[in-house]
Design a protein around this motif. Structure first.
Motif, PDB file in Angstrom:
ATOM      1  N   VAL A  44       0.861  -1.194   0.000  1.00 19.25           N
ATOM      2  CA  VAL A  44       0.000   0.000   0.000  1.00 19.25           C
ATOM      3  C   VAL A  44       0.895   1.242   0.000  1.00 19.25           C
ATOM      4  CG1 VAL A  44      -1.656   1.355   1.362  1.00 19.25           C
ATOM      5  CG2 VAL A  44      -2.002  -1.114   1.040  1.00 19.25           C
ATOM      6  N   ARG A  64       0.884   5.445   0.077  1.00 15.08           N
ATOM      7  CA  ARG A  64      -0.006   6.537   0.507  1.00 15.08           C
ATOM      8  C   ARG A  64       0.650   7.902   0.336  1.00 15.08           C
ATOM      9  NH1 ARG A  64      -4.069   4.255   4.014  1.00 15.08           N
ATOM     10  NH2 ARG A  64      -3.472   2.177   4.744  1.00 15.08           N
ATOM     11  N   THR A  94      -5.771   8.690   5.044  1.00 15.51           N
ATOM     12  CA  THR A  94      -7.207   8.419   5.108  1.00 15.51           C
ATOM     13  C   THR A  94      -7.358   6.925   5.410  1.00 15.51           C
ATOM     14  OG1 THR A  94      -9.335   8.848   3.993  1.00 15.51           O
ATOM     15  CG2 THR A  94      -7.591   7.891   2.649  1.00 15.51           C
ATOM     16  N   GLY A  95      -8.572   6.457   5.477  1.00 18.52           N
ATOM     17  CA  GLY A  95      -8.815   5.021   5.643  1.00 18.52           C
ATOM     18  C   GLY A  95      -8.176   4.459   6.902  1.00 18.52           C
ATOM     19  N   SER A  96      -7.554   3.282   6.767  1.00 21.05           N
ATOM     20  CA  SER A  96      -7.054   2.578   7.957  1.00 21.05           C
ATOM     21  C   SER A  96      -5.908   3.336   8.627  1.00 21.05           C
ATOM     22  CB  SER A  96      -6.617   1.156   7.598  1.00 21.05           C
ATOM     23  OG  SER A  96      -5.443   1.167   6.820  1.00 21.05           O
ATOM     24  N   ASP A 129      -4.146   7.177  -2.288  1.00 25.62           N
ATOM     25  CA  ASP A 129      -3.400   5.979  -1.920  1.00 25.62           C
ATOM     26  C   ASP A 129      -3.801   4.855  -2.860  1.00 25.62           C
ATOM     27  OD1 ASP A 129      -5.879   5.024  -0.965  1.00 25.62           O
ATOM     28  OD2 ASP A 129      -5.428   5.530   1.101  1.00 25.62           O
ATOM     29  N   PHE A 130      -3.045   3.766  -2.811  1.00 22.37           N
ATOM     30  CA  PHE A 130      -3.387   2.612  -3.658  1.00 22.37           C
ATOM     31  C   PHE A 130      -2.686   1.369  -3.145  1.00 22.37           C
ATOM     32  CE2 PHE A 130       0.667   2.664  -5.979  1.00 22.37           C
ATOM     33  CZ  PHE A 130       1.050   3.995  -5.891  1.00 22.37           C
ATOM     34  N   LYS A 131      -3.182   0.229  -3.621  1.00 19.47           N
ATOM     35  CA  LYS A 131      -2.636  -1.073  -3.223  1.00 19.47           C
ATOM     36  C   LYS A 131      -2.125  -1.809  -4.468  1.00 19.47           C
ATOM     37  CE  LYS A 131      -5.105  -4.499  -3.349  1.00 19.47           C
ATOM     38  NZ  LYS A 131      -5.341  -5.620  -4.290  1.00 19.47           N
ATOM     39  N   ASP A 187     -11.127   0.155  -7.593  1.00 17.69           N
ATOM     40  CA  ASP A 187     -11.280  -0.820  -6.504  1.00 17.69           C
ATOM     41  C   ASP A 187     -10.040  -0.839  -5.611  1.00 17.69           C
ATOM     42  OD1 ASP A 187     -13.782  -1.679  -7.254  1.00 17.69           O
ATOM     43  OD2 ASP A 187     -13.183  -3.747  -7.729  1.00 17.69           O
ATOM     44  N   SER A 188      -8.887  -0.516  -6.180  1.00 21.03           N
ATOM     45  CA  SER A 188      -7.623  -0.679  -5.439  1.00 21.03           C
ATOM     46  C   SER A 188      -6.907   0.643  -5.182  1.00 21.03           C
ATOM     47  CB  SER A 188      -6.697  -1.628  -6.210  1.00 21.03           C
ATOM     48  OG  SER A 188      -6.365  -1.084  -7.473  1.00 21.03           O
ATOM     49  N   CYS A 189      -7.508   1.736  -5.624  1.00 18.56           N
ATOM     50  CA  CYS A 189      -6.918   3.074  -5.419  1.00 18.56           C
ATOM     51  C   CYS A 189      -7.965   3.989  -4.796  1.00 18.56           C
ATOM     52  CB  CYS A 189      -6.540   3.721  -6.761  1.00 18.56           C
ATOM     53  SG  CYS A 189      -5.454   2.775  -7.828  1.00 18.56           S
ATOM     54  N   ARG A 190      -7.497   5.090  -4.214  1.00 15.19           N
ATOM     55  CA  ARG A 190      -8.426   6.164  -3.856  1.00 15.19           C
ATOM     56  C   ARG A 190      -8.110   7.380  -4.721  1.00 15.19           C
ATOM     57  NH1 ARG A 190      -7.777   4.369   1.840  1.00 15.19           N
ATOM     58  NH2 ARG A 190      -9.784   3.483   2.492  1.00 15.19           N
ATOM     59  N   ARG A 193     -17.973   1.497  -0.117  1.00 15.88           N
ATOM     60  CA  ARG A 193     -17.694   1.230   1.303  1.00 15.88           C
ATOM     61  C   ARG A 193     -18.551   2.120   2.200  1.00 15.88           C
ATOM     62  NH1 ARG A 193     -12.146   1.810  -0.472  1.00 15.88           N
ATOM     63  NH2 ARG A 193     -11.200  -0.218  -0.835  1.00 15.88           N
TER      64      ARG A 193
HETATM   65  P1  TMP Z   1      -6.845   1.218   3.722  1.00 15.59           P
HETATM   66  O1  TMP Z   1      -6.798   2.674   4.064  1.00 15.59           O
HETATM   67  O2  TMP Z   1      -8.189   0.595   3.953  1.00 15.59           O
HETATM   68  O3  TMP Z   1      -5.738   0.451   4.368  1.00 15.59           O
HETATM   69  O4  TMP Z   1      -6.605   1.109   2.137  1.00 15.59           O
HETATM   70  C1  TMP Z   1      -5.434   1.607   1.534  1.00 15.59           C
HETATM   71  C2  TMP Z   1      -5.527   1.466   0.014  1.00 15.59           C
HETATM   72  O5  TMP Z   1      -5.523   0.105  -0.360  1.00 15.59           O
HETATM   73  C3  TMP Z   1      -6.796   2.045  -0.593  1.00 15.59           C
HETATM   74  O6  TMP Z   1      -6.460   2.663  -1.833  1.00 15.59           O
HETATM   75  C4  TMP Z   1      -7.683   0.864  -0.834  1.00 15.59           C
HETATM   76  C5  TMP Z   1      -6.704  -0.242  -1.069  1.00 15.59           C
HETATM   77  N1  TMP Z   1      -7.155  -1.538  -0.550  1.00 15.59           N
HETATM   78  C6  TMP Z   1      -7.329  -2.602  -1.407  1.00 15.59           C
HETATM   79  O7  TMP Z   1      -7.133  -2.486  -2.620  1.00 15.59           O
HETATM   80  N2  TMP Z   1      -7.718  -3.806  -0.889  1.00 15.59           N
HETATM   81  C7  TMP Z   1      -7.928  -3.995   0.434  1.00 15.59           C
HETATM   82  O8  TMP Z   1      -8.276  -5.098   0.835  1.00 15.59           O
HETATM   83  C8  TMP Z   1      -7.760  -2.883   1.323  1.00 15.59           C
HETATM   84  C9  TMP Z   1      -8.003  -3.024   2.795  1.00 15.59           C
HETATM   85  C10 TMP Z   1      -7.367  -1.681   0.788  1.00 15.59           C
END
Ligand code: TMP
Ligand code: ASP
Length: 235
Positions: free
Chosen positions: A91, A93, A97-99, A175-177, A197-200, A216
């Motif tokens: 991840v 960032r 934000t988020g977690s 952010d992104f994963k 789905d995997s980025c903000r 979400r």
């Molecule tokens: P988070 O703030 O929930 O940790 O998410 C960080 C970034 O990762 C966000 O862009 C969403 C992405 N993400 C996924 O693609 N898959 C996941 O299972 C999670 C928890 C986050």
């Protein structure tokens, strides 16, 4: 030629082909969040993510980042190179934000003083816990520390390419994963997908969220937001 279904994840199905080194990724219309505790469906979402991912993988390849992407096959399918997946979610960032805000109390929207790269252990039973390099070594998720450094370097490199790309399209890459795999030769390549789905993504002018946070957080207009991201990626 599409053959057996090899794997089905939350967002994609992976099929064998008649060539050992190539697979087909089919993007699904399902939406899940919070470890699939929340489930949804948005017709056409898979095709949008497939197109967005294809464009971004092409951009990254052009800029020297090795990826599993070969070519688009249909609206919601792409040909990819077979890779042995590394069970680490990388991840990256730019803004808190988020977690991150939940875990550390950093106010939502804080611009981070530098790009933060985190590792999460991809394990549904354990709810993808955050880990450090030593945990990754103990769990044998990587062969050596150099591989972990390579994941971080590639994460930062992808950010250095995508952040200005989206900025030019009035989107803040918050952010992104990323997920990586090893190809036949052992080289680490970018895999999975890069999509809303995997980025903000936040609109630079209005602050509007244009990503899976709409699902979400029950903000509505999920597909409209993904369509807007595709439109800007193609612009
Ligand atoms: P988070 O703030 O929930 O940790 O998410 C960080 C970034 O990762 C966000 O862009 C969403 C992405 N993400 C996924 O693609 N898959 C996941 O299972 C999670 C928890 C986050
Ligand atoms: N992708 C994860 C899930 O499906 C979590 C998320 O992205 O919020 O549960």
């Amino acid at each position: 030629m599409k053959k057996d279904l090899l794997y089905e994840g939350k967002g994609k199905k992976i099929f064998a082909t008649d060539r050992e080194d190539f697979l087909i990724a089919q993007f699904k219309d399902d939406l899940t969040a919070f470890d699939a505790a929340k489930k949804g469906f948005e017709k056409g979402k898979g095709a949008l993510n497939c197109q967005i991912s294809a464009q971004l993988f092409e951009l990254l390849e052009k800029n020297g980042v090795p990826t599993h992407y070969v070519k688009k096959l249909s609206e919601n399918e792409m040909l990819i190179k077979r890779a042995e997946m590394i069970p680490i979610e990388v991840v990256v960032r730019n803004i808190a934000t988020g977690s991150l805000t939940k875990r550390l109390g950093i106010p939502d929207g804080t611009v981070l003083p530098f790009t933060l790269v985190e590792f999460y252990y991809k394990n549904d039973d354990l709810h993808d816990p955050i880990i450090n390099d030593e945990h990754a070594m103990i769990l044998e998720l990587a062969q050596n520390e150099a591989e972990l450094e390579e994941l971080k370097r590639l994460g930062r490199e992808v950010n250095a390419i995508l952040k200005p790309f989206f900025d030019g399209r009035d989107l803040i890459l918050v952010d992104f994963k990323l997920e990586f795999g090893k190809d036949r030769t052992g080289k680490i390549i970018l895999a999975d997908e890069i999509s809303p789905d995997s980025c903000r993504f936040w609109d630079k002018n209005t602050g509007e969220k244009l990503d899976k946070d709409r699902f979400r957080q029950d903000l509505g207009n999920v597909k409209v937001a993904y369509e807007e991201v595709l439109k800007r990626v193609l612009q």
